[in-house]
Design an enzyme around this catalytic site. Structure first.
Site, PDB file in Angstrom:
ATOM      1  N   ILE A 165     -66.408 -27.284  24.181  1.00 29.57           N
ATOM      2  CA  ILE A 165     -66.952 -27.470  22.838  1.00 29.57           C
ATOM      3  C   ILE A 165     -66.764 -28.618  22.430  1.00 29.57           C
ATOM      4  O   ILE A 165     -66.161 -29.748  23.020  1.00 29.57           O
ATOM      5  CB  ILE A 165     -65.932 -26.518  22.063  1.00 29.57           C
ATOM      6  CG1 ILE A 165     -64.584 -27.001  21.582  1.00 29.57           C
ATOM      7  CG2 ILE A 165     -66.151 -25.087  22.239  1.00 29.57           C
ATOM      8  CD1 ILE A 165     -63.659 -26.018  20.944  1.00 29.57           C
ATOM      9  N   ASP A 166     -67.724 -28.945  21.377  1.00 27.59           N
ATOM     10  CA  ASP A 166     -68.029 -30.366  20.975  1.00 27.59           C
ATOM     11  C   ASP A 166     -66.834 -31.078  20.623  1.00 27.59           C
ATOM     12  O   ASP A 166     -65.874 -30.468  19.998  1.00 27.59           O
ATOM     13  CB  ASP A 166     -69.217 -30.506  19.987  1.00 27.59           C
ATOM     14  CG  ASP A 166     -70.575 -29.881  20.530  1.00 27.59           C
ATOM     15  OD1 ASP A 166     -70.663 -30.039  21.629  1.00 27.59           O
ATOM     16  OD2 ASP A 166     -71.338 -29.421  19.793  1.00 27.59           O
ATOM     17  N   LYS A 167     -66.848 -32.415  20.485  1.00 25.61           N
ATOM     18  CA  LYS A 167     -65.774 -33.094  19.938  1.00 25.61           C
ATOM     19  C   LYS A 167     -65.220 -32.622  18.423  1.00 25.61           C
ATOM     20  O   LYS A 167     -64.110 -32.518  18.341  1.00 25.61           O
ATOM     21  CB  LYS A 167     -66.162 -34.601  19.833  1.00 25.61           C
ATOM     22  CG  LYS A 167     -65.207 -35.623  19.063  1.00 25.61           C
ATOM     23  CD  LYS A 167     -65.812 -36.948  19.038  1.00 25.61           C
ATOM     24  CE  LYS A 167     -64.839 -37.923  18.373  1.00 25.61           C
ATOM     25  NZ  LYS A 167     -65.443 -39.406  18.237  1.00 25.61           N
TER      26      LYS A 167
END
Length: 354
Positions: A165-167
């Site tokens: 998942i994104d930062k």
């Protein structure tokens, strides 16, 4: 560093599929042709797949990353005409060495085969250019080494990471603790049988109570760090997002997004595509006032909201999958993190007062 990485070569067998599975694994499916003489599976793969050394093929077979007709086999299995051979391997692997670091992990569930974590904001999932340390995977490597001293990426590619998942997205992520579990989970992601729901705050009053977005997601044609939505066609990859309104606040809406596919930035791209950019999503323009009044008081309120939730308002709230060993369905929920909870409370109070 040895990895389960292969590339298909031209051959007489039919390559049925070659698509990415959640951007971290790809699967190649071959059908053995009618004229094939009996041949050991390891030799067959070596002859037809680029970079398929004997050691790599053996690793893939042992980890069940290579199956025949849906079943794990041994190296001495002899292929037959009509056999369907499935090969899973890492997509565009980053050869950056994963340095073990003692980083606190919020472990939601763990057994001998899998581990489910609740990722905080502002943490990159795996090392890459500009982020070689301090990532979730650095912490995972350290944690696993405490349990199994000497474990390497030869034993467990990318230390069991099968999706990401994104930062600045918070929430649930599952990792495998064995290569066999990694292969099982990677196939679930590829087959879109993993259940995932996200909570998001988006700009605008979403008109329909629920709906579905179907649009390819691919690299932006001009801005290579961004993605964009495209008509069903050659550019990008097929993507489906189902959304449902949770609560409306006139200028923003809290929604639930259920992924049917898992493409990079899928929710962010799809919601922007239908005119509802995620709140405070800097990359896609959500860090500006996209809906609302011109009054100074309102502008100050929104600025305060940006400070309360200084990241994209997106949270991986639920995760469900089949356990790779017991075959039992597991389901997990992660409560909203404080920043998103406070953001929603602020909008609720503002709406009630106005």
């Amino acid at each position: 560093m040895k990895q389960l990485i292969f590339a298909a070569m031209n051959n007489d067998e039919e390559v049925i599929k070659e698509e990415p599975a959640e951007e971290l694994y790809e699967r190649k499916t071959f059908k053995v042709d009618a004229g094939q003489e009996p041949l050991r599976i390891d030799r067959w793969v070596q002859q037809r797949v680029e970079n398929a050394s004997r050691n790599k093929v053996q690793q893939a077979i042992d980890a069940a990353f290579l199956t025949v007709n849906g079943k794990a086999v041994k190296s001495n299995y002899k292929v037959k005409p009509g056999d369907n051979i499935l090969l899973m391997s890492l997509v565009n692997p980053d050869h950056t060495e994963v340095k073990a670091e003692n980083i606190p992990l919020n472990i939601v569930y763990e057994d001998d085969d899998v581990m489910v974590l609740n990722k905080p904001p502002n943490m990159v999932v795996h090392p890459g250019v500009g982020n070689y340390t301090g990532t979730l995977l650095n912490g995972i490597a350290y944690y696993l080494l405490q349990q199994k001293p000497g474990i390497t990426e030869d034993d467990l590619p990318r230390y069991g990471l099968v999706h990401r998942i994104d930062k600045n997205t918070t929430g649930l992520i599952v990792l495998a603790k064995t290569a066999q579990a990694a292969a099982h989970l990677a196939k679930q992601f590829f087959n879109h049988t993993v259940s995932r729901k996200y909570t998001a705050v988006v700009w605008g009053n979403v008109e329909s109570d629920e709906g579905t977005v179907v649009a390819h997601v691919g690299r932006h044609l001009r801005h290579r760090k961004m993605f964009d939505a495209y008509p069903e066609g050659d550019h990008g990859k097929h993507a489906i997002t189902h959304y449902k309104v949770i609560e409306r606040f006139n200028y923003v809406t809290e929604v639930e997004c259920r992924l049917e596919t898992g493409r990079t930035h899928q929710i962010r791209v799809h919601m922007k595509h239908i005119g509802h950019t995620l709140f405070n999503d800097r990359e896609y323009g959500g860090d500006k006032i996209l809906k609302g009044t011109i009054y100074t008081k309102y502008k100050q309120f929104v600025e305060n909201c940006f400070e309360v939730c200084p990241r994209v308002a997106l949270h991986a709230a639920t995760l469900g999958f089949i356990h790779p060993k017991t075959n039992k369905e597991l389901f997990f929920e992660a409560p909203l993190p404080d920043d998103m909870r406070l953001l929603i409370e602020k909008w609720r109070n503002y709406t009630n007062k106005n």
